[in-house]
Design an enzyme around this catalytic site. Structure first.
Site, PDB file in Angstrom:
ATOM      1  N   GLU A 179       2.231   8.075  -3.449  1.00  0.00           N
ATOM      2  CA  GLU A 179       2.588   8.589  -2.104  1.00  0.00           C
ATOM      3  C   GLU A 179       3.459   9.839  -2.199  1.00  0.00           C
ATOM      4  OE1 GLU A 179       4.192   5.137  -0.058  1.00  0.00           O
ATOM      5  OE2 GLU A 179       2.206   4.762   0.752  1.00  0.00           O
ATOM      6  N   GLU A 377      -3.758   0.786  -1.381  1.00  0.00           N
ATOM      7  CA  GLU A 377      -2.801  -0.008  -0.602  1.00  0.00           C
ATOM      8  C   GLU A 377      -3.290  -0.124   0.832  1.00  0.00           C
ATOM      9  OE1 GLU A 377       1.339   1.085  -0.685  1.00  0.00           O
ATOM     10  OE2 GLU A 377       1.194   1.762  -2.749  1.00  0.00           O
TER      11      GLU A 377
HETATM   12  C1  BGP Z   1       4.293   2.020   0.239  1.00  0.00           C
HETATM   13  C2  BGP Z   1       4.598   1.816  -1.232  1.00  0.00           C
HETATM   14  C3  BGP Z   1       4.538   0.427  -1.715  1.00  0.00           C
HETATM   15  C4  BGP Z   1       4.849  -0.631  -0.666  1.00  0.00           C
HETATM   16  C5  BGP Z   1       4.308  -0.293   0.715  1.00  0.00           C
HETATM   17  C6  BGP Z   1       4.797  -1.250   1.794  1.00  0.00           C
HETATM   18  O1  BGP Z   1       5.093   3.074   0.648  1.00  0.00           O
HETATM   19  O2  BGP Z   1       3.690   2.572  -2.025  1.00  0.00           O
HETATM   20  O3  BGP Z   1       5.414   0.382  -2.830  1.00  0.00           O
HETATM   21  O4  BGP Z   1       6.194  -0.903  -0.640  1.00  0.00           O
HETATM   22  O5  BGP Z   1       4.651   1.004   1.086  1.00  0.00           O
HETATM   23  O6  BGP Z   1       5.981  -0.750   2.336  1.00  0.00           O
HETATM   24  P1  BGP Z   1       7.292  -1.620   2.419  1.00  0.00           P
HETATM   25  O7  BGP Z   1       7.371  -2.376   1.132  1.00  0.00           O
HETATM   26  O8  BGP Z   1       8.383  -0.656   2.600  1.00  0.00           O
HETATM   27  O9  BGP Z   1       7.106  -2.524   3.617  1.00  0.00           O
END
Ligand code: BGP
Length: 478
Positions: A179, A377
């Site tokens: 990201e 993701e």
């Molecule tokens: C993205 C990341 C992941 C994961 C996901 C969910 O930004 O790549 O690492 O964390 O978000 O977000 P969060 O865990 O903040 O709810």
């Protein structure tokens, strides 16, 4: 059950995690301190505070993760039971180079990932590996200023080379910076730290610092792509973009123009990754803002030679924007330009739920970058409850079903080349933005609370069984 579409033969169904959110064992095997190891627990609307070193009296959820460092064999066995064809995780940079600037890698760290990838292979599961997933060595931040510094660009390249040379026979799919475009939200200090290792001085312009650091990451990524292909031309090295489409709030031409500006601002990183050059508008933007972004001739050659093989991306939600009269240049500023979209529902953490946005984003990226895509993701963070020993997470099944159906339409009806789908997250993990365990994404429940207490027992959620059928039918049974 909903009838979906068959995905192409060899489609990589799997699940995703990240080292700092699952492994724990934050000092085991010679591992050094990463930026995740100094991020305290936060909560919804409560930012995670960051210390400049681990403090004995503080609590850092990433220190324990879900103890995947010790449980990975059993967890991967469960992934295999779900039918995973692939498994996405990251290599914790500080297991390989504890401070980031050592001359030689840490052999114990390399051995851990030898064993992890061998376990995947044992079940016929393809590892999908992110090199930098918010896990920068803290020393590279404190001693060099993160990706302000060419030394950190070089340190990343050394880390990448060690990994490619060690694992090229077992890991075919790589991504460089997770990201990378999160730092378009430069008013929030976390993306700047997590992506670029930036801790800003009061005198610094955050946006200018972001552009310069992102440039060194983009150059490092391009050099890593070229290096990987020298080691093994069959390696596939991808970008990793957070795709959050930004819609115009209305059909007013100014709103439409504002959305166009928002998308190009948030995704120029993908332009450079995939096309090997900076868009003209951005250079003019830097001139208008008086930013002095150092880009050498050698950098430009590296960018041209090191375009990515595919674009991995995350998708959770979409946003909306509207034109504001005091913004004649339509400058997009994430903290000020985003407005609620009244046409979509929200999760418990306020994320706007928009399955069609996944198909929209896939079409947008395919048309702009002409690269294969990989959904690495996509998931639904929610409060899960155990009832009679079960977790009936219909809300998560509905979210995933709606998104997989849109994904399948993009492949079958829109002709988009999609390599695979690894929902976030294969198993409950520590949330990146809040450090919470209660913000659960997993298809497998982990009996552990926000403070790290619990049996650690794994429980298959209803979504585990649902996803097992999706994979078994190659996407037809949703
Ligand atoms: C993205 C990341 C992941 C994961 C996901 C969910 O930004 O790549 O690492 O964390 O978000 O977000 P969060 O865990 O903040 O709810």
């Amino acid at each position: 059950m909903t009838k979906g579409y068959q995905m192409p033969t060899g489609f990589l169904w799997g699940g995703a995690v990240a080292a700092h959110q699952v492994e724990g064992a934050w000092q085991a095997g010679g591992k050094g301190v990463s930026i995740a190891d100094v991020m305290r627990a936060g909560a919804k609307d409560v930012p995670r505070l960051v210390d400049d070193q681990p403090l004995a009296e503080q609590v850092y959820p990433n220190h324990w993760g879900i103890d995947f460092y010790h449980t990975y064999r059993d967890d991967i066995k469960l992934f295999a039971e779900m039918g995973f064809k692939c498994f996405r995780t990251s290599i914790a940079w500080t297991r390989i180079f504890p401070n980031g600037d050592e001359a030689l890698p840490n052999q114990e760290g390399l051995q851990f990932y030898d064993d992890l990838f061998a376990t995947c292979q044992q079940y016929g599961i393809e590892p999908i590996v992110t090199l930098s997933h918010f896990e920068l060595p803290l020393h590279l931040v404190t001693a060099y200023g993160g990706f302000r510094s060419r030394e950190v660009e070089a340190a990343f390249l050394k880390f990448a080379q060690v990994c490619f040379e060690r694992y090229y026979e077992t890991v075919k799919y790589w991504m460089t910076f997770n990201e990378i475009n999160n730092q378009a939200m430069w008013r929030d200090p976390h993306p700047l730290l997590q992506n670029s290792g930036l801790l800003l001085a009061d005198t610094e312009n955050a946006e200018e610092a972001m552009f310069q650091a992102a440039h060194l990451e983009l150059v490092a990524s391009a050099k890593a792509v070229s290096l990987a292909h020298l080691i093994d031309p069959t390696l596939q090295v991808g970008a990793m973009i957070a795709m959050t489409p930004i819609y115009p709030l209305s059909a007013k031409p100014q709103d439409v123009m504002m959305a166009e500006r928002a998308m190009r601002y948030r995704y120029y990183y993908g332009d450079v990754h995939a096309l090997g050059t900076y868009p003209a508008w951005l250079r003019r933007y830097w001139t208008r803002k008086g930013y002095d972004i150092a880009i050498t001739e050698a950098d430009q050659v590296a960018l041209q030679n090191g375009t990515v093989d595919y674009v991995g991306f995350s998708y959770y939600n979409s946003l909306a924007t509207e034109y504001q009269a005091d913004n004649p240049h339509y400058d997009y500023d994430e903290a000020r330009s985003v407005v609620p979209n009244p046409y979509v529902p929200r999760s418990d953490w306020g994320w706007q739920i928009d399955p069609v946005g996944l198909r929209y984003g896939m079409n947008w990226m395919a048309a702009r970058w002409h690269k294969p895509l990989f959904i690495v993701e996509n998931g639904y963070g929610a409060y899960d409850q155990i009832e009679d020993g079960q977790i009936h997470d219909d809300y998560r099944i509905n979210y995933l079903r709606d998104h997989v159906l849109e994904m399948e339409k993009a492949v079958v009806e829109d002709g988009i080349d999609l390599l695979g789908y690894t929902p976030w997250s294969a198993i409950d993990i520590i949330s990146a933005s809040t450090g919470e365990m209660k913000k659960r994404y997993g298809l497998i429940y982990v009996d552990q609370d926000d403070e790290g207490h619990g049996s650690g027992r794994r429980l298959k959620k209803d979504s585990f069984t649902w996803y097992q059928q999706v994979i078994a039918s190659n996407g037809e049974t949703l």
